[in-house]
Design a protein around this motif. Structure first.
Motif, PDB file in Angstrom:
ATOM      1  N   VAL A 180       0.947  -1.199  -0.072  1.00 42.01           N
ATOM      2  CA  VAL A 180       0.144   0.075   0.123  1.00 42.01           C
ATOM      3  C   VAL A 180       0.945   1.321  -0.058  1.00 42.01           C
ATOM      4  N   VAL A 181       1.779   1.181   0.925  1.00 33.05           N
ATOM      5  CA  VAL A 181       2.828   2.406   0.925  1.00 33.05           C
ATOM      6  C   VAL A 181       3.336   2.599  -0.578  1.00 33.05           C
ATOM      7  N   ASP A 182       4.087   1.401  -0.923  1.00 31.81           N
ATOM      8  CA  ASP A 182       4.605   1.497  -2.306  1.00 31.81           C
ATOM      9  C   ASP A 182       3.572   2.343  -3.425  1.00 31.81           C
ATOM     10  N   LYS A 183       2.285   1.724  -3.267  1.00 27.93           N
ATOM     11  CA  LYS A 183       1.336   2.274  -4.281  1.00 27.93           C
ATOM     12  C   LYS A 183       1.037   3.672  -4.142  1.00 27.93           C
ATOM     13  N   LEU A 184       0.966   4.212  -2.683  1.00 26.94           N
ATOM     14  CA  LEU A 184       0.873   5.704  -2.510  1.00 26.94           C
ATOM     15  C   LEU A 184       2.118   6.250  -2.798  1.00 26.94           C
ATOM     16  N   THR A 185       3.138   5.964  -2.963  1.00 23.54           N
ATOM     17  CA  THR A 185       4.494   6.669  -3.129  1.00 23.54           C
ATOM     18  C   THR A 185       5.135   6.267  -4.448  1.00 23.54           C
ATOM     19  N   PRO A 186       4.355   6.434  -5.551  1.00 22.15           N
ATOM     20  CA  PRO A 186       5.037   5.982  -6.843  1.00 22.15           C
ATOM     21  C   PRO A 186       6.277   6.448  -7.553  1.00 22.15           C
ATOM     22  N   ASN A 187       6.429   7.742  -6.920  1.00 23.41           N
ATOM     23  CA  ASN A 187       7.618   8.923  -7.325  1.00 23.41           C
ATOM     24  C   ASN A 187       8.636   8.896  -6.043  1.00 23.41           C
ATOM     25  N   GLY A 188       8.174   8.256  -5.109  1.00 23.84           N
ATOM     26  CA  GLY A 188       9.309   8.367  -3.979  1.00 23.84           C
ATOM     27  C   GLY A 188       8.742   9.359  -3.000  1.00 23.84           C
ATOM     28  N   GLN A 189       7.932  10.088  -3.225  1.00 21.07           N
ATOM     29  CA  GLN A 189       7.182  11.144  -2.350  1.00 21.07           C
ATOM     30  C   GLN A 189       6.037  10.689  -1.732  1.00 21.07           C
ATOM     31  N   VAL A 190       5.690  11.296  -0.273  1.00 21.85           N
ATOM     32  CA  VAL A 190       4.924  11.268   0.398  1.00 21.85           C
ATOM     33  C   VAL A 190       3.561  12.132  -0.481  1.00 21.85           C
ATOM     34  N   PRO A 191       2.566  11.705  -0.642  1.00 19.22           N
ATOM     35  CA  PRO A 191       1.379  12.336  -1.308  1.00 19.22           C
ATOM     36  C   PRO A 191       0.637  13.697  -0.277  1.00 19.22           C
ATOM     37  N   PRO A 192       0.037  14.595  -0.587  1.00 15.66           N
ATOM     38  CA  PRO A 192      -0.451  15.386   0.357  1.00 15.66           C
ATOM     39  C   PRO A 192      -1.668  14.601   0.857  1.00 15.66           C
ATOM     40  N   ARG A 193      -2.068  15.072   2.074  1.00 13.92           N
ATOM     41  CA  ARG A 193      -3.287  14.562   2.817  1.00 13.92           C
ATOM     42  C   ARG A 193      -4.692  14.524   2.048  1.00 13.92           C
ATOM     43  N   ASN A 194      -4.843  15.412   1.169  1.00 14.27           N
ATOM     44  CA  ASN A 194      -6.065  15.621   0.463  1.00 14.27           C
ATOM     45  C   ASN A 194      -6.038  14.490  -0.528  1.00 14.27           C
ATOM     46  N   GLN A 195      -4.932  14.117  -1.068  1.00 14.46           N
ATOM     47  CA  GLN A 195      -4.966  12.982  -1.946  1.00 14.46           C
ATOM     48  C   GLN A 195      -5.163  11.811  -1.441  1.00 14.46           C
ATOM     49  N   LEU A 196      -4.562  11.534  -0.130  1.00 17.93           N
ATOM     50  CA  LEU A 196      -4.893  10.289   0.259  1.00 17.93           C
ATOM     51  C   LEU A 196      -6.247  10.162   0.826  1.00 17.93           C
ATOM     52  N   GLU A 197      -6.695  11.134   1.130  1.00 21.04           N
ATOM     53  CA  GLU A 197      -8.068  11.096   1.811  1.00 21.04           C
ATOM     54  C   GLU A 197      -9.082  10.749   0.537  1.00 21.04           C
ATOM     55  N   SER A 198      -8.564  11.421  -0.963  1.00 23.85           N
ATOM     56  CA  SER A 198      -9.453  11.101  -2.025  1.00 23.85           C
ATOM     57  C   SER A 198      -9.365   9.329  -2.223  1.00 23.85           C
ATOM     58  N   LEU A 199      -8.351   8.864  -1.888  1.00 22.90           N
ATOM     59  CA  LEU A 199      -8.129   7.233  -2.262  1.00 22.90           C
ATOM     60  C   LEU A 199      -8.887   6.644  -1.397  1.00 22.90           C
ATOM     61  N   PHE A 200      -9.296   7.004  -0.097  1.00 20.09           N
ATOM     62  CA  PHE A 200      -9.993   6.112   0.789  1.00 20.09           C
ATOM     63  C   PHE A 200     -11.350   6.690   0.707  1.00 20.09           C
ATOM     64  N   GLY A 201     -11.674   7.310  -0.192  1.00 19.83           N
ATOM     65  CA  GLY A 201     -13.260   7.679  -0.492  1.00 19.83           C
ATOM     66  C   GLY A 201     -13.771   8.580   0.366  1.00 19.83           C
ATOM     67  N   ASN A 202     -13.173   9.358   1.086  1.00 20.09           N
ATOM     68  CA  ASN A 202     -13.668  10.380   1.973  1.00 20.09           C
ATOM     69  C   ASN A 202     -13.349  11.839   1.361  1.00 20.09           C
TER      70      ASN A 202
END
Length: 148
Positions: free
Chosen positions: A126-148
């Protein structure tokens, strides 16, 4: 849940595991149902909700917690390119801390050992998929992935 389908061995993320990942990574789903009311801090553990979301401060906080516990090389392998290293459930539990594990277990309905087993299997992918470019994505991007 398409993004995460191939992130874990077996291919599918169950609802309790998705709730656990959401609680760790974005602070959503702490109440178990995904409503907007759950964004309020949890009264039982007000100091555990990080500014960037999640019980440990979002994905960045989770990675920091793993590094602080001596698992920096493992966490870095999940973010970087190349093979993801594994983490055993006991080491993950020690890194996250008993209070966080108890809280997530209560929210998901899983016992603590099963929760740690599932998280230790899921987090590398999951962390690997969330960081495809070796960067931690911003919170709003993570939230959208979790459907909220």
């Amino acid at each position: 849940m398409g993004l995460f389908d191939n992130a874990v061995p077996g291919g599918n993320i169950t609802k309790p595991l998705m709730i656990a990942l959401g609680a760790l990574l974005v602070g959503k789903m702490l109440g178990g149902g995904g409503s907007a009311q759950q964004q309020a801090p949890e009264p039982a553990a007000p100091d555990n909700t990080g500014a960037d979301g999640g019980l440990l401060g979002g994905l960045g906080g989770l990675l920091d917690k793993l590094k602080d516990a001596g698992h920096g090389q493992v966490a870095d392998s999940w973010v970087g390119t190349g093979q993801n290293q594994t983490i055993d459930p006991g080491s993950l539990g020690k890194a996250l801390g008993p209070q966080v594990i108890r809280e997530i277990a209560a929210r998901t309905g899983l016992d603590e050992q099963e929760l740690l087993k599932q998280l230790s299997n899921a987090l590398p992918g999951v962390v690997d998929k969330l960081t495809p470019n070796g960067q931690v994505p911003p919170r709003n991007q993570l939230e959208s992935l979790f459907g909220n």
